[in-house]
Structure formats: C-alpha cells, structure tokens
Design an enzyme around this catalytic site. Sequence first.
Site, PDB file in Angstrom:
ATOM      1  N   HIS A   2      -9.579  -5.245  10.537  1.00 40.97           N
ATOM      2  CA  HIS A   2     -10.256  -5.036   9.248  1.00 40.97           C
ATOM      3  C   HIS A   2     -11.571  -4.295   9.392  1.00 40.97           C
ATOM      4  O   HIS A   2     -12.397  -4.323   8.495  1.00 40.97           O
ATOM      5  CB  HIS A   2     -10.524  -6.376   8.557  1.00 40.97           C
ATOM      6  CG  HIS A   2      -9.281  -7.103   8.168  1.00 40.97           C
ATOM      7  ND1 HIS A   2      -8.468  -7.716   9.074  1.00 40.97           N
ATOM      8  CD2 HIS A   2      -8.709  -7.312   6.960  1.00 40.97           C
ATOM      9  CE1 HIS A   2      -7.452  -8.287   8.445  1.00 40.97           C
ATOM     10  NE2 HIS A   2      -7.573  -8.060   7.161  1.00 40.97           N
ATOM     11  N   GLU A  45       0.848  -1.199   0.000  1.00 44.57           N
ATOM     12  CA  GLU A  45       0.000   0.000   0.000  1.00 44.57           C
ATOM     13  C   GLU A  45       0.882   1.246   0.000  1.00 44.57           C
ATOM     14  O   GLU A  45       0.615   2.218  -0.696  1.00 44.57           O
ATOM     15  CB  GLU A  45      -0.915   0.023   1.228  1.00 44.57           C
ATOM     16  CG  GLU A  45      -2.157  -0.831   1.081  1.00 44.57           C
ATOM     17  CD  GLU A  45      -1.881  -2.314   1.143  1.00 44.57           C
ATOM     18  OE1 GLU A  45      -0.784  -2.697   1.597  1.00 44.57           O
ATOM     19  OE2 GLU A  45      -2.751  -3.102   0.736  1.00 44.57           O
TER      20      GLU A  45
END
Lengths: 471, 415
Positions: free
Chosen positions: A274, A205
């Site tokens: 998450h 990322e």
Amino acid sequence: MATEILMPALSPTMEEGTLAKWLVKEGDEVASGDILAEIETDKATMEFEAVDEGVVGKILVAEGTEGVKVNTPIAVLLEEGEDASAAEAASKPAETQEDEDGTKAATESASKPEAKAPAKAKSEKAKSEPDAGAIPEPDWPEGTELKSQTVRECLRDAMAEEMRRSEGVFLMGEEVAEYQGAYKISQGLLDEFGAKRVIDTPITEHGFAGIAVGAAFGGLNPIVEFMTFNFAMQAIDQIINSAAKTLYMSGGQMGCPIVFRGPNGAAARVGAQHSQDYAAWYAQIPGLKVAMPYSASDAKGLLKSAIRDPNPVIFLENEILYGKSFDVPVLDDYTVPFGKARIWREGGDVTIVSFGIGMTYALEAAGRLAEDGIEAEVIDLRTLRPLDYDTVIASVKKTNRCVTVEEGWPVSSIGNHLSATLMERAFDYLDAPVINCMGKDVPMPYAANLEKHALVTTDEVVEAVRQVTYR
Amino acid sequence: MSEKQQDGPRLTFPHPPARPGERADFSSLDIPEAGALDVPPPEIDSIASRPYANGMIRVLNDAGEAVGPWADYVGQVSDEALLDGMRDMMRTRAIDTRMLNAQRQGKTSFYLQCTGEEAIGVGFQRQLQAGDMNFPTYRQQSLLVAAGYPLEALMGQIYSNDFDPLQGRQLPIMHSARDYGYFSVSGNLGTQYVQAVGWAMANALTRNGQIAAGWIGDGATASNDYHSGLLTASTYRPPVILNIVNNQWAISTYTGEALGGARTYASRARGYGIPALRVDGNDYLAVLGVAKWAVARVRAGHGPVAIEWFTYRVAAHSTSDDPSAYRPKDEARSWPLGDPIERLKTHLIARGAWSEERHAQTEAQITDEVRTVQKEVESHGTLVDPQPMSSASILKGVYAEMPPHLIRQRQDMGV
C-alpha cells in the site's frame, strides 16, 4: 488511581478529530469494551471503547468539539472508590494540584471544555506552506485574495467545479458516493450531483477502469478514483494498453479523455502493498499525462486542467498531504497548466528538484541549509509528463549543482531521468555529479523505525547538498 | 498409489474429444432440433432465460427449411436481403482466402481468418443502426464487411500502405473504423468487453439511443475482463449485447479449459444475473433473428443480454498457427452444424431464390472484385515491395494535440 483517557488515533495518519458524541456521562460505571464515545475524522466515524473498567470521573472535552488533537486527554477514569478529587488531580497540571479548592476547579474545567479543547483545525496555520513571498513566478496575480485550504478540500472543489461546468464529467470508484470517498475526497458530491454522476463501483479496479475507459471512448469525461494507486496495478492493462494507446492505434479516431486519480506513495505503516510510488512507472508511458501535485492550489489547478484534457491523465495524490493546508487563490476558475514547474524558493548555490510529497523534504532541507549559508533553489515539477525540463536546466545553469528528491525506488526513477537529461543538455554547467535522493531499494517494511529508514529523509537531502557543494 | 490416495480428491484436466490421428468425434455434443425453442419476451430475466441458455436457438433444419417460432420472427426477410447476407459472407471468405495467400507470399506479416464463422458478424451487423458500436475481437472482420467498409481500407490496413486509415500504426487485422461501428481492435484479449459496457453506459447517460456490442472468444472468457464486463453490465444494466463466440478452440486450447464445469457459456452469464441465449452460429437465419431480438431488447431499455454463438473455427487460429498439431485434420468436416454459406445456399435454393449456377457465378464475381481491389491496393506497397509510410505519421496521435517535444522530434527527422 485515576487515569486519563486520551483522544485515540483511528489510523496511523490521523492527527486530530471531532468528538462527535459522548455515550457515557460523568459518574457512569464502565467496563472494558463499553463504548465511550463516537469520534469522527475526515475519513470515518468510529466508536471508541473503554480499555479499563472504572467510573467516568470527569469529561474534559465536550461533545461536538472539533479539531481535538490525538493524545489530548478527553476524560478521566476513576478506579472504584476514588472520588472526583482524584479526577481533578489526574487532569490538572502539576502546579495547580495544590489548589485548595480542587472541587471547584474541576467543575469549572468540566464546564468549560473549550478551555482545554484545541483550537479548530481551520483557524490553525498548522504546518502552513513555506514563505510564499519567495515564489518568483506566482500562479495568480498579485493582490489576489487567498484562503487557507487543505489539499483534500481543493481536490473536491476541483471536481465539483468541473462537474458543474460540464455534464459529461462524472466520478466513479469504490466508496466515492455514499461513503463520500475512502479519504473523504468526494465529500458532498453525491448530494450535489446524484447517483448518476457519482457512482459507487463493485470492488474490481480492472472492471471499473475498463468501463470508464469505454465511457471515455464513448464521449464522456470520467474521473476514476482508485482507493490507492497500489490497487490500480489490477487495472494496468486498461490504463496502458487501452487508455494510453488507443488514440494512436486507431489512427486518431478514438481518444480517451479520462482522469485516474487517488493517493500514491507511502502513507504511514501500511506496508509493502500500500506504499508504492508510481510516478516513474506512469511517466514512462507515451500517451499518458502525469501530474503529482504538492500544494493545495496545485492540486486544484492541475486537477481542473486534467479533467479538461482530451488525453488520459494519471493524477497522483498523497494521503499525508490530504490534510495539509496551503494558501489557495480565491478565483472563479483557477487552473494550472501541465508542463510548468513552480520555483518555491530561489537560490544560487544548488538546485533541488522534487515533486509531490518529496517537496516536504526538499523545502525542509533548504530551510536548514539556509541557516548554514547555503542557498538552495527549490523546484516543484508538478507534472512529470509533460516535464518542464527548461526550468530545471535554466536553474542548473545558474547553480551548477543539482539534487533530486523523490520517494520512489532508485532504479529508473524520475531522478535518474533528470540526471541523464542534465548530462545531455547541461553537462558543461555541472560542477558536481547530480545526486538522486530516493526511497531505499526495498519493499516498504511495516515497523515504524524500518519504514523511516526506507523513506527518503531531510537529512539525506541536506547531506547530498553538502556533497555537491563540497561544504 | 495407496487405496486411500485413490479415494481422495482428484483433479480433472479437460481434454478435447479427439487429438491428431484420432477420428473427429462430436457425438457428445447435444444439438437440439431446429425450431425447438420459442421467442422469449424482450424483458425476460436471467432466471427465465434458462432454457435458451442451456438449449440452442436454431432455425434452419438439415433440409435447409426455416422452421419454428424464430423462423416466424424473422419471416419477413426478403430474398434479396438474404442474398445480400450471402454475398457478404462469400466476400468475407474471399478476402480471408486472398489475405492468407498474401501472407504466405510474404506480402504481409500476419493474418487471421474467420472461416466458418462468417454468419455471426454478417447477420448481427444487419440489425445494428448508425452510431451503434461493436467492440470486436480480431476475428470479427465479417462485421466490417457487412457494414460496407471499403475493401481498399480493409486491405490497406493489412498491407500497411497509404490506403491504411491507421497510417501504419497497427498490426494487420486490428482494424479501427469508428464510422462503421467497429471499435479499435485490442490485441490484448478481452479488454474491449468491459469497455463495451462503459460505452453503453455513456450511451444511456447521454440518452443518444445507441447501443454497444462486446465480442469475446470462448478462450478469452477466462480473462478478468469477461467477468468484470458481465458483473458491471449486470450491476448498471446499460444497453449492451455481450457476445461470446464459442468456436471450440483458443489456439490449441480446447474450449473445455475455459468452460470448466459450466454447462454452456450462456449459462455462466446467467449466473451473473444477465439473461442469456445460445444460438447456432452457423445458421444465418438464427443469427438474424436473435440479433434482431437482442438489439430490440437492449435498445428498449430492458438491460443487457448475453449471446453464446455456437460455431467452429475451421481455419488455423492465425498465420502463425498449425492446427494439425492439436486436432484431427478433418475435424471441421465433422462439425455437426455444417458450413454457414452452404446452409444458407441450401435454404435459398429450397426457397426457389437461388441456384448452384448463380452461386458459382456470384462466387466468381466476388473473387474478381476482391482480386481487382487487392491488385490496386498492393500496387501501393506490400512487405515484398515496401513503399514507406510518411515518417511524420509516427508522431501523430500520441496525444490529442502534438506536444512540443514531439514537434521537435519531427523537425529533427526533417518531416
């Protein structure tokens, strides 16, 4: 004894899927672990294995059937020695078991799978949006043709339209190209725009956010998809220290027209790492713009605006909302401006302010409160930076009470910020303290019942409204 | 400790060749002879680049003669062009000296010198074209000087007065000059390395013929950005030159900490599938030659290249640093690759194009030029004698267009 084989849930959020292909036929013996069928969802195609051994007595849902609800019986498995009539018994509702001509009924049932198969998802007005007639300021002209679309389809359409409109717009991220997106948001984009503009990235990322920021500095308009915003924590330095601040630091020489988008907040049973809601984090940063749509039309209109914006935009989506359908105007170029809230429901007793998936609870609560004669005005902020303070304040001046709803944590939340703003700008109009309905101050637990406790609920919103209205 | 424990795994903790109070010692460095390496074909791949990554490209020998295949490769450079480079290196050093002193007098809060590393930026910048973009660290002011950036703007940024093109919004030395191919310096180390890759991808996608150059110090190669930069450059092969300035010290951290078990920084880049070269960064002719070769390679579409510039940070890390706490005081004098200005001077004198007298004369001229501009810029305000920036500047450039809430704030401020 015959057992029903049910449509499996391949993920905690899956509600329905397509029975793509049967790999067994009636009469086949199967052992535990044998692959029975291929199931497709909007996210993935998966093989479905037998749990028990036995003989396939009857196939209840033909291959190719779309929109099969999770837990619908799709076949009947017989134990050795059982015959088809047992399958009949297992698959028929109790009252038809007395039918004398059981074999015939079973045959008919198997030959007409559509009789048992659920309707296709698109024809279903599943959990459709609340009464659109209540919208006082519609985003589109009266009489505009509407069609029901999911948030997922709208996000894809927004990107596709903007990519057609400008060569400089491109999408990059993990799984966005060949796999069509981890949540199938980029479905079809690779086919239309090619690998040069729909770019699969290595799993970093930080790395792909960095190259996208560089490409934006270099004059392109990247859309960066994070598989979830939780993973964007790795890229936070690129987002905050470079994307948000470079225009300022360079004396206006180098801007960063970029969109970072992806699911944010809790889905279902994906645990502490998450499930985080980043709305308040990004809304804190000068130099960023932040959108967090609830409806499909807002997802489309805001994403198109975000892609055209010369500033870096954080676009917070929600996995649970992806599959929800809403009315969307059929217009060539539908955009929604940043900084303009939407009033979903008018009311004079209390103002409920929310955004993103929080709107689900806000609208549910308003519906329940109306049954008790409490009329709530429900405001969807839609964008958190810029934030439409004026609409919120105007409403509170009318209702004199305010409840905010969001999934994020209670400390330094959007609700806290609104409370402070109302105290500064509408103190004399408040008849009760503002209440922030929030997620609990804990990392997201995994177990279903604990997770439910951790999230904000409709009951809490209803209770908060009763408190501020003293009813 | 038991015998068993002694035989078990042991950690290593890299340490520099010498600490304060000890004799500077670079005897363990393997410095190849000038002229030992040939010029590789521009399309070379990472595997074939091994000798260049593990060796060192050098042109000027100890006598100041340009020798070997790389000397031939840069051979056509005129005396005047070399003298331009010499003057830019001297100008960079004069600016550093004067800005350091200005900080010591309280005229600015912070400064970073690049003493000993001037050849790298000055030589590299000479090979770029308009539109090419450097993503520099805070120690690449030599690129800006060589790009002809006005001294007024350069010093105005340090003093944060009305000569400052960044309008008082950025820390001294974090220059930003788009038109001079100098991207906004990031104080967060490494971020610009991967951005250079992205910028170069944009160059390739729009086919504008321009290239990008990322810059990073040896210490910051430990950061995520360095690794993601090399990986993404290797994956997408955009027109980018990935420069690593190995000046041996990251503040007090010895270069061995970031190098780990790798032989050279260039060899690590090879591991990512990027061809890499290691170069004597104190050798102006080697810099000119390798930069010319690298620019030609990436512009022609042969993919990225990594270059380790081997040099030594002579000055302190910054004005906040005192190197006598962690390295021998005279270590710079023992640096086996010498001083880039002295080495070019020796070469030019050997060529018959220069003399000690002309050098001294030029030095005086440059000092005078820098001092004159400095006085003018200082007359517009320093930290000692502050002349405030327009308060309106604080609200500019947060967004591409000023949003209503900032317009209101500006009105509240009455500016």
